[in-house]
Design an enzyme around this catalytic site. Structure first.
Site, mmCIF file in Angstrom:
data_model
loop_
_atom_site.group_PDB
_atom_site.id
_atom_site.type_symbol
_atom_site.label_atom_id
_atom_site.label_comp_id
_atom_site.label_asym_id
_atom_site.label_seq_id
_atom_site.Cartn_x
_atom_site.Cartn_y
_atom_site.Cartn_z
ATOM 1 N N ASP A 45 0.840 -1.194 0.000
ATOM 2 C CA ASP A 45 0.000 0.000 0.000
ATOM 3 C C ASP A 45 0.885 1.258 0.000
ATOM 4 O O ASP A 45 1.654 1.468 0.936
ATOM 5 C CB ASP A 45 -0.867 -0.059 1.277
ATOM 6 C CG ASP A 45 -2.071 0.850 1.250
ATOM 7 O OD1 ASP A 45 -1.974 1.943 0.680
ATOM 8 O OD2 ASP A 45 -3.098 0.468 1.829
ATOM 9 N N THR A 86 -6.839 3.484 -2.279
ATOM 10 C CA THR A 86 -6.723 2.042 -2.057
ATOM 11 C C THR A 86 -7.841 1.229 -2.714
ATOM 12 O O THR A 86 -7.570 0.226 -3.370
ATOM 13 C CB THR A 86 -6.680 1.773 -0.536
ATOM 14 O OG1 THR A 86 -5.491 2.370 -0.031
ATOM 15 C CG2 THR A 86 -6.640 0.306 -0.228
ATOM 16 N N LYS A 171 -6.219 -3.651 6.471
ATOM 17 C CA LYS A 171 -7.395 -2.864 6.104
ATOM 18 C C LYS A 171 -8.505 -3.762 5.578
ATOM 19 O O LYS A 171 -8.228 -4.666 4.788
ATOM 20 C CB LYS A 171 -7.047 -1.893 4.973
ATOM 21 C CG LYS A 171 -6.179 -0.733 5.365
ATOM 22 C CD LYS A 171 -5.987 0.170 4.149
ATOM 23 C CE LYS A 171 -5.098 1.351 4.471
ATOM 24 N NZ LYS A 171 -4.767 2.128 3.262
ATOM 25 N N ASP A 315 1.380 2.259 4.043
ATOM 26 C CA ASP A 315 0.538 3.433 3.777
ATOM 27 C C ASP A 315 0.458 4.332 5.011
ATOM 28 O O ASP A 315 0.613 5.552 4.909
ATOM 29 C CB ASP A 315 -0.862 2.965 3.381
ATOM 30 C CG ASP A 315 -1.752 4.108 2.940
ATOM 31 O OD1 ASP A 315 -1.402 4.782 1.960
ATOM 32 O OD2 ASP A 315 -2.790 4.334 3.584
ATOM 33 N N ASP A 362 -1.234 -0.286 -4.620
ATOM 34 C CA ASP A 362 -2.581 0.223 -4.918
ATOM 35 C C ASP A 362 -2.546 1.694 -5.346
ATOM 36 O O ASP A 362 -3.527 2.223 -5.842
ATOM 37 C CB ASP A 362 -3.500 0.033 -3.706
ATOM 38 C CG ASP A 362 -2.909 0.618 -2.437
ATOM 39 O OD1 ASP A 362 -1.706 0.950 -2.434
ATOM 40 O OD2 ASP A 362 -3.641 0.754 -1.449
ATOM 41 N N HIS A 363 -1.400 2.342 -5.133
ATOM 42 C CA HIS A 363 -1.163 3.736 -5.530
ATOM 43 C C HIS A 363 0.230 4.093 -5.046
ATOM 44 O O HIS A 363 0.817 3.347 -4.249
ATOM 45 C CB HIS A 363 -2.190 4.700 -4.914
ATOM 46 C CG HIS A 363 -2.343 4.554 -3.424
ATOM 47 N ND1 HIS A 363 -1.398 5.035 -2.540
ATOM 48 C CD2 HIS A 363 -3.285 3.954 -2.667
ATOM 49 C CE1 HIS A 363 -1.773 4.741 -1.306
ATOM 50 N NE2 HIS A 363 -2.903 4.084 -1.343
ATOM 51 N N HIS A 500 -1.984 10.912 -1.197
ATOM 52 C CA HIS A 500 -2.011 10.401 -2.567
ATOM 53 C C HIS A 500 -3.434 10.568 -3.050
ATOM 54 O O HIS A 500 -4.288 11.045 -2.297
ATOM 55 C CB HIS A 500 -1.590 8.933 -2.594
ATOM 56 C CG HIS A 500 -2.355 8.089 -1.624
ATOM 57 N ND1 HIS A 500 -3.606 7.574 -1.895
ATOM 58 C CD2 HIS A 500 -2.081 7.712 -0.343
ATOM 59 C CE1 HIS A 500 -4.041 6.901 -0.836
ATOM 60 N NE2 HIS A 500 -3.147 6.988 0.125
HETATM 61 ZN ZN LIG Z 1 -3.303 5.938 1.872
#
Ligand SMILES: [Zn+2]
Length: 559
Positions: A45, A86, A171, A315, A362-363, A500
């Site tokens: 993440d 996400t 998550k 993340d 995811d980013h 992000h």
């Molecule tokens: Zn994030």
């Protein structure tokens, strides 16, 4: 003449030997219709691909370096859509689609019919409850908002429902979306330190998961101090530990090492959720990955199984400290060691030639804008500590009030301005004219980098640039009326640390490495998209492509 003939024969022998040597060793035993025992997706993440090279000298041989040295790396891999968060990101990996198709336009988004935001994994009015959770846990969670199938769903139907897919993450959305509609998902409950699920999947946790929870690993991890793995003075790839750009752990005065977790638990009442922003949350997830393989006997049956591991400590650490921090560096050095141990396990249990692994994210994530501003880089005329998105939203509201006599902006979420259609109709206004008007005004704001109307996205096709990324993020039934994106290096939320979500390269560019099974070593500079992962894996599984697939198999390395 004789000499020449002699050398010609020797040359020919070398040629034959060379040809034999480069023929894939396993091509005879692996006809194209065979498939791996296990597919493992490692989804980190907020991982930027530059971390691999930035910290390269400090990695050991068996983790991230092994992926690069033995696997196949796409150096030019991107998300196609501009809402880089996400939910949309995880969905893109295994549906092979973008939000315009899979329908997940944010981590949460405004729904006109409900007049409120819903969470990406919120299964509205389903009555689902948490399983293994605290009684008051909000358990209405499932992948129901994801409109298309995943690789795992297609594999499940293709194998007569024999294949298993398991998604795990700290998550909920990190576990639920990669598990698809037919797999099982388990995620972390921060208040208890247990992994839980919802009645969408099952009524009781399986025995192996209960046993895992009974090990109480989070309690053990909470007695630790998070200090740097290597002496901190060796972390020259990152800026000074004490600086004004980073957030702190609640209960700490500075964003510095060491972080005494036991102290924060005892003196500041922190619970197991404290692990979320430490590397130990992902250490825990690798422990769970092994427990899931053993407990579900993944990869041991006649058909391929899938394990999706969404590592999201990265993340939380990235949000709080940003990509230039020593905390992020330390996280990746530890992730490297966790991965190496996990790969050793897969070697022993299956042999890596029977496991297909992919690593992606995811980013990405942005450097802290305030830090960049101090370096002299433009950051969208941002007032630090103030939400730029909030400023845009209130400016548009004021503009509507002045121009039309009423503020009929319902929401600004995920770069989408939602206007009140009932107001527009009741006042005899033209939808397209209003959209254009709002777009023109938005473009006059300093923080705004660009804008496009829903009308333009409904009627035109864009192939490159931010308008193409807006098109791929735009779902005709779920998106707003005007899409507005901020200037590069502008922080949308203004909550400190970084974030992000944009369509700029720091958010859309992600790592993409395939490893194991039939994958040769190499790298490619060809443009590759996250939405290509699903069809690539599907080819190895000989399964139909997911229903909304828009990607293409990455065939640079296919034999
Ligand atoms: Zn994030």
């Amino acid at each position: 003449m004789k000499r020449l003939t002699f050398f010609s024969i020797i040359g020919l022998l070398f040629l034959i030997l060379y040809a034999c040597d480069t023929t894939p060793q396993n091509s005879a035993q692996k006809p194209h219709y065979e498939s791996p025992d296990l597919v493992v997706g490692l989804i980190v993440d907020q991982m930027r691909p530059d971390y691999i090279y930035r910290y390269w000298d400090k990695f050991e041989e068996g983790g991230l370096k092994r992926l690069v040295n033995e696997g196949y790396t796409f150096r030019n891999a991107y998300f196609r859509h501009l809402q880089t968060s996400t939910g949309p990101g995880h969905a893109a990996q295994l549906t092979g689609a973008t939000p315009s198709v899979h329908g997940l336009i944010g981590n949460s988004w405004y729904v006109r019919e409900l007049d409120r935001n819903i969470n990406v994994i919120e299964d509205v009015d389903s009555g689902h409850q948490g399983v293994g959770s605290q009684p008051d846990y909000p358990g209405e969670k499932s992948p129901a908002n994801m409109l298309t199938t995943t690789v795992g769903d297609e594999l499940f139907m293709h194998t007569g429902e024999r294949s298993k897919t398991v998604g795990i993450s700290r998550k909920d959305r990190g576990a639920i979306l990669p598990a698809g509609h037919t797999g099982n998902a388990y995620w972390y409950e921060g208040s208890t330190g247990n992994f839980i699920t919802s009645t969408f999947y099952m009524d009781q946790l399986p025995g192996w998961m209960q046993e895992f929870n009974d090990r109480n690993l989070p309690q053990e991890y909470l007695t630790r101090t998070w200090d740097t793995l290597l002496p901190i003075e060796e972390y020259v790839e990152s800026r000074a530990d004490d600086n004004p750009y980073e957030g702190t752990f609640p209960g700490m005065d500075s964003p510095t090492f060491p972080v005494d977790l036991a102290y924060l638990v005892e003196e500041h009442g922190q619970g197991p959720g404290l692990l979320n922003a430490t590397p130990f949350a992902d250490e825990l997830l690798f422990e769970l990955a092994v427990a899931a393989i053993e407990g579900e006997e993944l990869g041991r049956g006649d058909v391929t199984d899938m394990l999706m591991v969404a590592l999201s400590a990265a993340d939380a650490i990235g949000h709080r400290f940003g990509p230039a921090s020593k905390q992020v560096q330390d996280y990746y050095l530890r992730l490297d060691r966790y991965m190496a141990e996990f790969f050793d396990y897969l070697d022993r249990e299956f042999g890596m030639e029977n496991v297909l692994i992919f690593l992606t994210a995811d980013h990405g994530g942005a450097y802290v804008p305030e830090y960049m501003s101090d370096l002299g880089i433009p950051t969208g005329h941002q007032e630090f500590g103030v939400s730029a998105a909030g400023q845009v939203s209130s400016a548009v509201g004021d503009y509507l009030e002045e121009t039309y006599g009423e503020n009929f902006l319902l929401a600004f979420s995920n770069q989408n301005l939602f206007l009140d259609h009932d107001y527009i109709d009741a006042n005899g206004l033209d939808h397209v004219a209003v959209q254009k008007d709002v777009k023109r005004f938005a473009l006059s704001l300093d923080q705004v980098g660009g804008a496009i109307t829903a009308d333009a996205l409904n009627n035109q096709e864009f192939t490159i640039g931010m308008r193409a990324r807006a098109m791929h993020a735009f779902h005709q039934k779920r998106s707003g009326d005007v899409i507005v994106w901020l200037q590069p290096q502008t922080h949308g939320s203004g909550t400190g640390g970084t974030g992000h979500g944009s369509g700029w390269a720091y958010d859309t560019k992600i790592p993409l490495i395939f490893f194991g099974y039939d994958i040769p070593h190499g790298q490619s500079g060809h443009k590759a998209y996250v939405s290509d992962i699903a069809s690539t894996v599907s080819v190895y599984l000989n399964t139909p492509f997911p229903s909304g697939n828009i990607g293409n198999p990455l065939n640079d390395f296919m034999k």
